[in-house]
Design an enzyme around this catalytic site. Structure first.
Site, PDB file in Angstrom:
ATOM      1  N   LYS A   1       4.124   1.262   9.900  1.00 32.96           N
ATOM      2  CA  LYS A   1       4.264   2.462   9.079  1.00 32.96           C
ATOM      3  C   LYS A   1       3.645   3.679   9.761  1.00 32.96           C
ATOM      4  O   LYS A   1       4.152   4.803   9.618  1.00 32.96           O
ATOM      5  CB  LYS A   1       3.645   2.230   7.698  1.00 32.96           C
ATOM      6  CG  LYS A   1       4.544   1.458   6.758  1.00 32.96           C
ATOM      7  CD  LYS A   1       4.065   1.496   5.323  1.00 32.96           C
ATOM      8  CE  LYS A   1       2.891   0.596   5.090  1.00 32.96           C
ATOM      9  NZ  LYS A   1       2.550   0.504   3.653  1.00 32.96           N
TER      10      LYS A   1
ATOM     11  N   ARG B   1       5.395 -12.896   9.751  1.00 27.21           N
ATOM     12  CA  ARG B   1       6.063 -11.656   9.391  1.00 27.21           C
ATOM     13  C   ARG B   1       7.392 -11.532  10.125  1.00 27.21           C
ATOM     14  O   ARG B   1       7.665 -12.260  11.091  1.00 27.21           O
ATOM     15  CB  ARG B   1       5.172 -10.459   9.735  1.00 27.21           C
ATOM     16  CG  ARG B   1       4.897 -10.328  11.217  1.00 27.21           C
ATOM     17  CD  ARG B   1       3.985  -9.161  11.533  1.00 27.21           C
ATOM     18  NE  ARG B   1       4.642  -7.888  11.286  1.00 27.21           N
ATOM     19  CZ  ARG B   1       4.054  -6.706  11.453  1.00 27.21           C
ATOM     20  NH1 ARG B   1       2.791  -6.639  11.831  1.00 27.21           N
ATOM     21  NH2 ARG B   1       4.706  -5.593  11.242  1.00 27.21           N
TER      22      ARG B   1
ATOM     23  N   GLU C   1       0.864  -1.175   0.000  1.00 19.95           N
ATOM     24  CA  GLU C   1       0.000   0.000   0.000  1.00 19.95           C
ATOM     25  C   GLU C   1       0.906   1.232   0.000  1.00 19.95           C
ATOM     26  O   GLU C   1       1.795   1.336   0.860  1.00 19.95           O
ATOM     27  CB  GLU C   1      -0.902   0.008   1.232  1.00 19.95           C
ATOM     28  CG  GLU C   1      -1.874   1.169   1.243  1.00 19.95           C
ATOM     29  CD  GLU C   1      -2.789   1.170   2.462  1.00 19.95           C
ATOM     30  OE1 GLU C   1      -3.574   2.124   2.614  1.00 19.95           O
ATOM     31  OE2 GLU C   1      -2.698   0.217   3.272  1.00 19.95           O
TER      32      GLU C   1
END
Length: 557
Positions: free
Chosen positions: A270, A260, A34
């Protein structure tokens, strides 16, 4: 253990079985970031995995931007992400792709769900929708708008598209099951109103698809064979499959999840990284202390080190926290093999060689690297006046001190043996100069009298060197788990994560050092020329990493 001899991880086994059984004929993966921030070290694992699997099995990997939320996305992030993927050493298949490329098709598929009685326009407010949704232990309640007719829903959705409703006034929801144990299946929102321009489509749309609606269908359009996600998307997999099963899509990708990358002493949200930037804790997304790939690049971390790190930690389905020391090991290991050598005095102390003729200059030779034969030898001007590190001289010292001591000898690296004979002090009693003698018969060998020097120190000519600034970067956080347990991660910002040294002296060859190329400053660590600060006359060098893990030593005191 080499990558060739490592046991296959579960995704490699799945792909091999799919190919062998004929379920897929070609492997097609994708990396779908994204564009709402810069990529960080956690993304590197996904990049290496998706592109690496495609390479391993002779397939291809798409770079597709999940650009369904114009409120948080910027073209700056798009360009930064493309640079980072290329820097890591990967090339995506064909042109860069965007979910927004498929907005027309996604809109038509939303109409298909409405016509099939599987989607409806809901006028519950966001707060009301949360209340109707239920909890993890209690089922939800049907929306009072759930049983609208197909015709009414089509008309209302058209009004949404035409901008006739305010933001938050209504949404399009899939009609699945408000009592489903998986809360993601409780009539999720698939279109919402956002009256703002999009960085790719401009003002064409004022309704945008949700990630859950767009992701699987974008995979299907692109013919993705293996949609590889991190474990937080595991609970979304039933919804991913529901959309594919209920729409006339051209293919049916399969989603697989892996753990992850979580690093201690690091934040990889982020949103939190953006907060560090916005509130001035760091000097932008590419600050060398940031775990972003652009920050690591500016700091001088080689992409091969990050790829090797991702290979070392492996691929599993078990969440864990990786010690950042493993990443630092990979950085040191790669730079030791590749970084050219140089000398730089960080805290200069003047040395005068009283028996070296004034005005004389020699050009000595030093290897560019102890092993690499593709690097030319360095030329080192040698003059009567030199600079050494302040910490490399003492008036008195015990036998463990292996540097220059008054009345004792030491070798200058790649040069002569010198002996300290007297010191010059300022009015405050600080040593500002050391007067030495030089044994000109010791270049490349021990003194003729057989007396060995106590150690070897680095130096630069006081007449011919590069004035520079050196920035000593350290870990950004002093807490191994800066955002765990409800802590405010900003409280763990390390106040000593940056130390700026002015007036440093580097060997003359570093005047032409290129930004981003790391050097080993002998005895001091690995450094690279900064890409943002400095000038041709006065470059700035960033410390990539020390020669040894000094952090662990400090923590264990």
């Amino acid at each position: 253990m080499t990558s060739e001899s490592k046991p296959a991880h579960f995704l490699q086994n799945i792909i091999r079985e799919d190919l062998a059984e004929g379920r897929v004929s070609q492997v097609v993966t994708r990396f779908p970031p994204e564009p709402n921030g810069y990529l960080h070290i956690g993304h590197a694992k996904s990049i290496c995995l998706n592109f690496g699997l495609a390479q391993e099995f002779g397939g291809s990997c798409n770079l597709r931007f999940d650009d369904t939320n114009p409120a948080k996305e910027e073209e700056e992030y798009v360009e930064a992400i493309k640079r980072d993927v290329s820097w890591l050493g990967y090339q995506w298949n064909g042109e860069v792709k965007y979910t927004s490329d498929y907005f027309d098709q996604l809109y038509e598929w939303a109409l298909h769900l409405i016509r099939e009685g599987k989607a409806y326009v809901c006028h519950l407010t966001p707060e009301e929708a949360r209340q109707y949704r239920g909890t993890l232990t209690e089922p939800g309640t049907n929306s009072p708008y759930r049983d609208r007719s197909v015709e009414e829903n089509l008309a209302l959705f058209e009004q949404m598209k035409n901008g006739e409703f305010a933001e938050g006034e209504c949404s399009l929801r899939a009609k699945i099951d408000m009592a489903a144990p998986n809360i993601n299946l409780r009539d999720p929102v698939i279109y919402r109103i956002k009256k703002m321009a999009h960085h790719q489509t401009g003002d064409k749309w004022c309704i945008y698809p949700s990630y859950d609606f767009a992701h699987g269908q974008s995979d299907a359009i692109e013919g993705i064979s293996h949609s590889i996600c991190t474990l937080e998307f595991e609970d979304h997999k039933p919804l991913y499959d529901w959309f594919l099963d209920n729409l006339p899509v051209p293919s049916h990708p399969r989603q697989y999840e892996f753990a992850r990358l979580n690093l201690n002493y690091t934040v990889v949200s982020k949103r939190k990284l953006k907060q560090l930037v916005d509130e001035g804790y760091v000097d932008g997304w590419d600050d060398p202390r940031m775990p972003t790939l652009s920050g690591q690049r500016r700091r001088g971390v080689p992409p091969a080190a990050i790829r090797n790190f991702c290979e070392m930690i492996g691929v599993t389905r078990s969440d864990s926290v990786v010690d950042v020391g493993m990443l630092e090991y990979c950085i040191r290991d790669e730079l030791d093999k590749t970084a050219p050598r140089a000398m730089c005095v960080l805290e200069p102390l003047k040395v005068t060689l009283r028996n070296y003729p004034e005005g004389r200059e020699e050009v000595l030779s030093a290897p560019g690297h102890p092993v690499r034969d593709d690097l030319p030898a360095r030329e080192l001007p040698f003059t009567r006046t030199l600079y050494i590190e302040k910490e490399d001289f003492r008036e008195e010292a015990n036998k463990k001190y292996k540097r220059l001591v008054l009345g004792k000898k030491v070798r200058l690296r790649n040069a002569y043996v010198i002996q300290a004979e007297e010191v010059v002090k300022n009015e405050a009693g600080e040593i500002v100069e050391v007067i030495c003698s030089v044994d000109l018969d010791t270049l490349g060998k021990d003194p003729a009298d057989g007396v060995k020097p106590k150690g070897v120190i680095h130096w630069v000519s006081a007449d011919k060197h590069v004035e520079c600034e050196v920035r000593l970067y350290d870990r950004l956080f002093s807490d191994p788990n800066p955002d765990a347990g409800g802590k405010n991660f900003l409280d763990s910002v390390n106040p000593d994560s940056l130390k700026v040294l002015e007036g440093c002296k580097a060997e003359i060859g570093l005047a032409t050092a290129a930004a981003g190329i790391s050097y080993q400053f002998e005895r001091n660590g690995y450094f690279c020329r900064d890409s943002e600060y400095g000038s041709a006359e006065k470059p700035v060098f960033n410390r990539t990493i020390g020669l040894r893990d000094s952090w662990a030593k400090e923590q264990n005191k």
